[in-house]
Design an enzyme around this catalytic site. Sequence first.
Site, PDB file in Angstrom:
ATOM      1  N   GLY A  58       0.069  -6.431  19.071  1.00 52.95           N
ATOM      2  CA  GLY A  58       0.101  -5.535  20.143  1.00 52.95           C
ATOM      3  C   GLY A  58      -0.628  -4.351  20.060  1.00 52.95           C
ATOM      4  N   LEU A  75       5.413  -0.174  23.428  1.00 52.75           N
ATOM      5  CA  LEU A  75       6.636  -0.026  22.988  1.00 52.75           C
ATOM      6  C   LEU A  75       6.753  -0.747  21.435  1.00 52.75           C
ATOM      7  CD1 LEU A  75       8.568  -1.749  25.749  1.00 52.75           C
ATOM      8  CD2 LEU A  75       7.338   0.581  25.767  1.00 52.75           C
ATOM      9  N   CYS A  93       2.906  -5.804   9.007  1.00 52.91           N
ATOM     10  CA  CYS A  93       2.136  -6.132   8.159  1.00 52.91           C
ATOM     11  C   CYS A  93       1.908  -4.711   7.215  1.00 52.91           C
ATOM     12  CB  CYS A  93       0.761  -6.417   8.724  1.00 52.91           C
ATOM     13  SG  CYS A  93      -0.535  -6.503   7.690  1.00 52.91           S
ATOM     14  N   GLY A  97       4.975  -5.843   4.895  1.00 51.33           N
ATOM     15  CA  GLY A  97       4.212  -7.095   4.529  1.00 51.33           C
ATOM     16  C   GLY A  97       2.859  -7.052   3.892  1.00 51.33           C
ATOM     17  N   CYS A  98       1.894  -7.386   4.452  1.00 55.84           N
ATOM     18  CA  CYS A  98       0.749  -7.367   3.687  1.00 55.84           C
ATOM     19  C   CYS A  98       0.402  -6.250   2.943  1.00 55.84           C
ATOM     20  CB  CYS A  98      -0.592  -7.746   4.619  1.00 55.84           C
ATOM     21  SG  CYS A  98      -0.008  -8.213   6.373  1.00 55.84           S
ATOM     22  N   ILE A  99       0.574  -4.836   3.317  1.00 56.16           N
ATOM     23  CA  ILE A  99       0.038  -3.699   2.760  1.00 56.16           C
ATOM     24  C   ILE A  99       0.957  -3.366   1.340  1.00 56.16           C
ATOM     25  CG2 ILE A  99      -0.385  -1.399   2.835  1.00 56.16           C
ATOM     26  CD1 ILE A  99      -2.397  -3.519   4.501  1.00 56.16           C
ATOM     27  N   LYS A 101       3.033  -5.433  -0.037  1.00 49.84           N
ATOM     28  CA  LYS A 101       2.904  -6.576  -0.889  1.00 49.84           C
ATOM     29  C   LYS A 101       1.692  -6.503  -1.670  1.00 49.84           C
ATOM     30  CE  LYS A 101       0.619  -9.932   0.127  1.00 49.84           C
ATOM     31  NZ  LYS A 101       1.008 -11.086   1.025  1.00 49.84           N
ATOM     32  N   ARG A 200      11.363 -11.242  11.912  1.00 48.04           N
ATOM     33  CA  ARG A 200      11.952 -10.632  10.789  1.00 48.04           C
ATOM     34  C   ARG A 200      12.716 -11.710   9.933  1.00 48.04           C
ATOM     35  NH1 ARG A 200      13.531  -5.021  12.193  1.00 48.04           N
ATOM     36  NH2 ARG A 200      14.701  -5.024  10.227  1.00 48.04           N
ATOM     37  N   TYR A 236       5.685 -18.451   0.868  1.00 49.53           N
ATOM     38  CA  TYR A 236       4.450 -17.599   0.108  1.00 49.53           C
ATOM     39  C   TYR A 236       5.215 -16.172  -0.083  1.00 49.53           C
ATOM     40  CZ  TYR A 236       3.109 -14.987   4.125  1.00 49.53           C
ATOM     41  OH  TYR A 236       2.861 -14.028   5.195  1.00 49.53           O
ATOM     42  N   GLU A 240       5.276 -14.491  -3.785  1.00 52.77           N
ATOM     43  CA  GLU A 240       4.680 -13.463  -4.032  1.00 52.77           C
ATOM     44  C   GLU A 240       5.774 -12.259  -4.661  1.00 52.77           C
ATOM     45  OE1 GLU A 240       0.928 -13.665  -0.885  1.00 52.77           O
ATOM     46  OE2 GLU A 240       2.772 -12.528  -0.282  1.00 52.77           O
ATOM     47  N   LEU A 374      -0.241 -14.807  10.641  1.00 56.92           N
ATOM     48  CA  LEU A 374      -1.000 -13.764   9.699  1.00 56.92           C
ATOM     49  C   LEU A 374      -1.536 -12.651  10.572  1.00 56.92           C
ATOM     50  CD1 LEU A 374      -3.154 -16.566   8.113  1.00 56.92           C
ATOM     51  CD2 LEU A 374      -1.444 -15.242   6.862  1.00 56.92           C
ATOM     52  N   PRO A 376      -4.576 -11.261  10.718  1.00 53.35           N
ATOM     53  CA  PRO A 376      -5.956 -11.024  11.236  1.00 53.35           C
ATOM     54  C   PRO A 376      -5.743 -12.035  12.363  1.00 53.35           C
ATOM     55  CG  PRO A 376      -6.205 -11.417   9.213  1.00 53.35           C
ATOM     56  CD  PRO A 376      -4.758 -11.554   9.163  1.00 53.35           C
ATOM     57  N   HIS A 504     -23.926 -16.084 -11.944  1.00 54.45           N
ATOM     58  CA  HIS A 504     -23.260 -15.987 -13.244  1.00 54.45           C
ATOM     59  C   HIS A 504     -23.143 -14.665 -13.742  1.00 54.45           C
ATOM     60  CE1 HIS A 504     -22.198 -18.327 -16.558  1.00 54.45           C
ATOM     61  NE2 HIS A 504     -22.878 -17.809 -17.267  1.00 54.45           N
ATOM     62  N   GLU A 509     -18.624 -18.846  -8.428  1.00 51.93           N
ATOM     63  CA  GLU A 509     -19.654 -19.940  -8.793  1.00 51.93           C
ATOM     64  C   GLU A 509     -19.130 -21.333  -8.987  1.00 51.93           C
ATOM     65  OE1 GLU A 509     -22.369 -19.568 -12.243  1.00 51.93           O
ATOM     66  OE2 GLU A 509     -20.791 -18.605 -13.399  1.00 51.93           O
TER      67      GLU A 509
HETATM   68  C1  LIG Z   1       6.435 -10.048   3.088  1.00 53.70           C
HETATM   69  C2  LIG Z   1       5.333 -10.419   3.908  1.00 53.70           C
HETATM   70  C3  LIG Z   1       4.067 -10.435   3.375  1.00 53.70           C
HETATM   71  C4  LIG Z   1       2.974 -10.594   4.193  1.00 53.70           C
HETATM   72  N1  LIG Z   1       1.788 -10.703   3.985  1.00 53.70           N
HETATM   73  C5  LIG Z   1       0.632 -11.166   4.633  1.00 53.70           C
HETATM   74  C6  LIG Z   1      -0.713 -11.154   4.193  1.00 53.70           C
HETATM   75  O1  LIG Z   1      -1.100 -10.964   3.065  1.00 53.70           O
HETATM   76  N2  LIG Z   1      -1.598 -11.390   4.897  1.00 53.70           N
HETATM   77  C7  LIG Z   1      -1.373 -11.488   6.263  1.00 53.70           C
HETATM   78  O2  LIG Z   1      -2.604 -11.864   7.034  1.00 53.70           O
HETATM   79  N3  LIG Z   1      -0.010 -11.629   7.001  1.00 53.70           N
HETATM   80  C8  LIG Z   1       1.029 -11.335   5.964  1.00 53.70           C
HETATM   81  N4  LIG Z   1       1.991 -11.099   6.772  1.00 53.70           N
HETATM   82  C9  LIG Z   1       2.255 -11.759   7.962  1.00 53.70           C
HETATM   83  C10 LIG Z   1       1.955 -10.457   8.869  1.00 53.70           C
HETATM   84  O3  LIG Z   1       2.718  -9.510   8.441  1.00 53.70           O
HETATM   85  C11 LIG Z   1       2.353 -10.962  10.492  1.00 53.70           C
HETATM   86  O4  LIG Z   1       1.653 -12.061  10.814  1.00 53.70           O
HETATM   87  C12 LIG Z   1       2.081  -9.757  11.250  1.00 53.70           C
HETATM   88  O5  LIG Z   1       2.584  -8.551  11.059  1.00 53.70           O
HETATM   89  C13 LIG Z   1       2.285 -10.138  12.647  1.00 53.70           C
HETATM   90  O6  LIG Z   1       2.113  -9.245  13.922  1.00 53.70           O
HETATM   91  P1  LIG Z   1       2.775  -9.371  15.088  1.00 53.70           P
HETATM   92  O7  LIG Z   1       1.951  -8.336  15.882  1.00 53.70           O
HETATM   93  O8  LIG Z   1       2.927 -10.616  15.657  1.00 53.70           O
HETATM   94  O9  LIG Z   1       4.183  -8.519  14.674  1.00 53.70           O
HETATM   95  P2  LIG Z   1       4.906  -7.484  13.716  1.00 53.70           P
HETATM   96  O10 LIG Z   1       3.632  -7.009  12.909  1.00 53.70           O
HETATM   97  O11 LIG Z   1       5.737  -7.586  13.304  1.00 53.70           O
HETATM   98  O12 LIG Z   1       5.018  -6.242  14.884  1.00 53.70           O
HETATM   99  C14 LIG Z   1       6.061  -6.398  15.779  1.00 53.70           C
HETATM  100  C15 LIG Z   1       6.520  -4.984  16.301  1.00 53.70           C
HETATM  101  O13 LIG Z   1       7.255  -5.077  17.518  1.00 53.70           O
HETATM  102  C16 LIG Z   1       8.413  -4.358  17.416  1.00 53.70           C
HETATM  103  N5  LIG Z   1       9.424  -5.108  18.319  1.00 53.70           N
HETATM  104  C17 LIG Z   1      10.108  -6.319  18.377  1.00 53.70           C
HETATM  105  N6  LIG Z   1      10.796  -6.432  19.419  1.00 53.70           N
HETATM  106  C18 LIG Z   1      10.552  -5.334  20.201  1.00 53.70           C
HETATM  107  C19 LIG Z   1      11.196  -4.902  21.503  1.00 53.70           C
HETATM  108  N7  LIG Z   1      12.040  -5.516  22.180  1.00 53.70           N
HETATM  109  N8  LIG Z   1      10.817  -3.462  21.828  1.00 53.70           N
HETATM  110  C20 LIG Z   1       9.968  -2.740  20.963  1.00 53.70           C
HETATM  111  N9  LIG Z   1       9.442  -3.115  20.066  1.00 53.70           N
HETATM  112  C21 LIG Z   1       9.576  -4.380  19.656  1.00 53.70           C
HETATM  113  C22 LIG Z   1       9.087  -4.815  16.038  1.00 53.70           C
HETATM  114  O14 LIG Z   1       9.927  -3.934  15.424  1.00 53.70           O
HETATM  115  C23 LIG Z   1       7.536  -4.461  15.286  1.00 53.70           C
HETATM  116  O15 LIG Z   1       7.524  -3.291  15.012  1.00 53.70           O
HETATM  117  C24 LIG Z   1       3.332 -11.011   5.637  1.00 53.70           C
HETATM  118  C25 LIG Z   1       4.469 -10.914   6.165  1.00 53.70           C
HETATM  119  C26 LIG Z   1       5.600 -10.290   5.455  1.00 53.70           C
HETATM  120  C27 LIG Z   1       6.844 -10.407   5.950  1.00 53.70           C
END
Ligand SMILES: Cc1cc2nc3c(=O)[nH]c(=O)nc-3n(C[C@H](O)[C@H](O)[C@H](O)COP(=O)(O)OP(=O)(O)OC[C@H]3O[C@@H](n4cnc5c(N)ncnc54)[C@H](O)[C@@H]3O)c2cc1C
Length: 531
Positions: A58, A75, A93, A97-99, A101, A200, A236, A240, A374, A376, A504, A509
């Site tokens: 977003g 929002l 993330c 999530g990612c950070i 972790k 979630r 994963y 992790e 993911l 990216p 090396h 490598e």
């Molecule tokens: C423990 C863990 C480790 C991870 N590690 C990695 C990793 O190492 N590398 C990697 O690439 N990915 C990783 N991921 C996955 C990555 O976090 C997600 O793929 C990424 O955050 C998805 O982005 P998104 O924009 O779809 O949603 P999100 O980042 O989840 O953002 C969605 C946001 O929208 C909000 N929202 C939802 N509904 C509404 C609504 N109706 N109104 C207002 N706000 C709303 C949510 O509360 C949230 O803040 C990990 C995930 C987890 C759980």
Amino acid sequence: MIVLNLVKSSLLVACRSATNQYRHNITSNLRLTTVRLFSSNGESYEYDLVVIGGGSGGLACAKEAVQFGAKVAVLDFVKPTPLGTKWGLGGTCVNVGCIPKKLMHQASLLGEAIHDSQAYGWEIEKPENVKINWTKLTESVQNHIKSVNWVTRVDLRDKKVEYINGLGYFKDPHNVHVVLKNKTERTLNTKYVVIACGGRPNYPDIPGAVEFGITSDDIFSLEREPGKTLVVGAGYIGLECAGFLKGIGYDVSVLVRSIILRGFDQQMAELVKASMAEKGVEFQVGAKPLSVEKQDNGKLLVKWAFNDNPSDVKQDVVDTILFAIGRHALVEDMQLDRAGIKVINGKIDVDVNSKTNVDNIYAVGDVLYKKPELTPVAINAGRIIARHLFNNSKEVMDYEDVATTVFSPLEYGSVGLSEENAISRHGEDNIEVYHAYYKPTEFFVPQRSVRYCYLKAVALREGDQKILGMHFLGPAAGEIIQGFAAALKSGITMKILKNTVGIHPTVAEEFTRLLITKRSGVDPTPATCCS
Ligand SMILES: Cc1cc2nc3c(=O)[nH]c(=O)nc-3n(C[C@H](O)[C@H](O)[C@H](O)COP(=O)(O)OP(=O)(O)OC[C@H]3O[C@@H](n4cnc5c(N)ncnc54)[C@H](O)[C@@H]3O)c2cc1C
Ligand SMILES: *[C@@H]1O[C@H](CO)[C@@H](O)[C@H](O)[C@H]1NC(C)=O
Ligand SMILES: *[C@@H]1O[C@H](CO)[C@@H](O)[C@H](O)[C@H]1NC(C)=O
Ligand SMILES: *[C@@H]1O[C@H](CO)[C@@H](O)[C@H](O)[C@H]1NC(C)=O
Ligand SMILES: *[C@@H]1O[C@H](CO)[C@@H](O)[C@H](O)[C@H]1NC(C)=O
């Protein structure tokens, strides 16, 4: 009246004369007004774009869209977990999530490094006293996250993206209703909507799960030490969490329903599991949780059944039970039906342009049906949507060959096809798999186990042998696979790989030294193996 019509029509002409009304860097207020008052069908909207969800996808979409002069609101709202954990702007993330972790993974690797350092001559007075301070760890991690939350907010303000801290849902395709944090409500009228609500964690439907369990949403800010921990789930995220908790000194077991790392190459998955077991993580395979009870001493009694046999029940007493059994997209609060958006298995399907079944509504990130979950991936797709809507771009998101890494203490990085997918697509006779065990130089001195340092390249058998997939288990796997992901996208073959001179001594490598095929039956273990 005549004057007004004149102004109106000349504005319309000005608008139409541009091949795309958003294409140019529109800076003057007049032109901005023109864009908003007369969008393609002549209707007017308060916003050009409302993004529901301020996470990876977003935010990337919103920030890209304002560059083209679009008026954008994002929002974001986080419902607290059953335990009460909540967090700020930025999505999964950054916050849960990612950070965090990666930081906890690093904490765990540093523990190993402290141990190794003695063999390299570092004198540590009382090695047996070296231990983690969980409070300090979570404080440091949370401080970093808060700084990222703050930078994100400032960035949005600078870029003139309106951030609204509220929960959004549809009234109809062009009207998004928001319940703000202070319970006031407003409706945003918009030309386009991007759904980026993410997901979630799930809880199992068993007694005590929600009451006494935690998930990845809680672990990175848990106020008490996790202590002895049972992780339920071997995707994963489960592995992790199990890996870093073990690495920083807690007893950890993992309950596995059936498969480890579903969707990943299964030979590699088994090696990841074995490498974790070697570090002391216990695995219970074929286990299905039945109940969680809190004992008088505050500890949790967990029961599980083996192999779907309700009479074969095992139990353990732990301090923490962490569920990592899967995630669901946050579609339930959004009243998607009012906008006519179809939901498949709790997710949203999109076309090549990331458009949903409703013309003005797009979707990105973890909410998508059958797309890699993911960061990216979400970021790239989000930016492409903005360019498509506001800069006439024809670019489409490429979901093929996305590289990824599992940060199990010994990391597993991969790009492209698993061996089983390569075989099912091309047939076993048309696939050549090159593989090797290897020994990282830096592992010798501290006599670290090299048993699971393994890599393979899955290639087509004919011609120069185009590579379909690369898999690496070992230190810094993420860093190594990233470069090879670009090579794979560029059509790298085994011939090119073999002609590449290595660096090396590195572990990367090893890819340039792959000679042994699985078909040959030659033992891929190095002759001088040390452990
Ligand atoms: C423990 C863990 C480790 C991870 N590690 C990695 C990793 O190492 N590398 C990697 O690439 N990915 C990783 N991921 C996955 C990555 O976090 C997600 O793929 C990424 O955050 C998805 O982005 P998104 O924009 O779809 O949603 P999100 O980042 O989840 O953002 C969605 C946001 O929208 C909000 N929202 C939802 N509904 C509404 C609504 N109706 N109104 C207002 N706000 C709303 C949510 O509360 C949230 O803040 C990990 C995930 C987890 C759980
Ligand atoms: C748009 O124009 C302004 C003023 O000329 C400039 O400051 C800004 O960097 C430009 N933005 C883009 C995305 O080109
Ligand atoms: C652990 O860290 C916290 C926060 O920095 C500190 O207050 C506490 O004293 C530390 N505990 C020990 C045992 O050092
Ligand atoms: C609620 O918050 C919004 C946005 O911060 C603000 O504009 C509005 O005045 C607030 N309403 C009340 C009743 O506090
Ligand atoms: C917007 O489109 C123009 C014209 O196709 C292109 O030159 C420009 O690079 C695009 N801008 C961005 C940021 O993609």
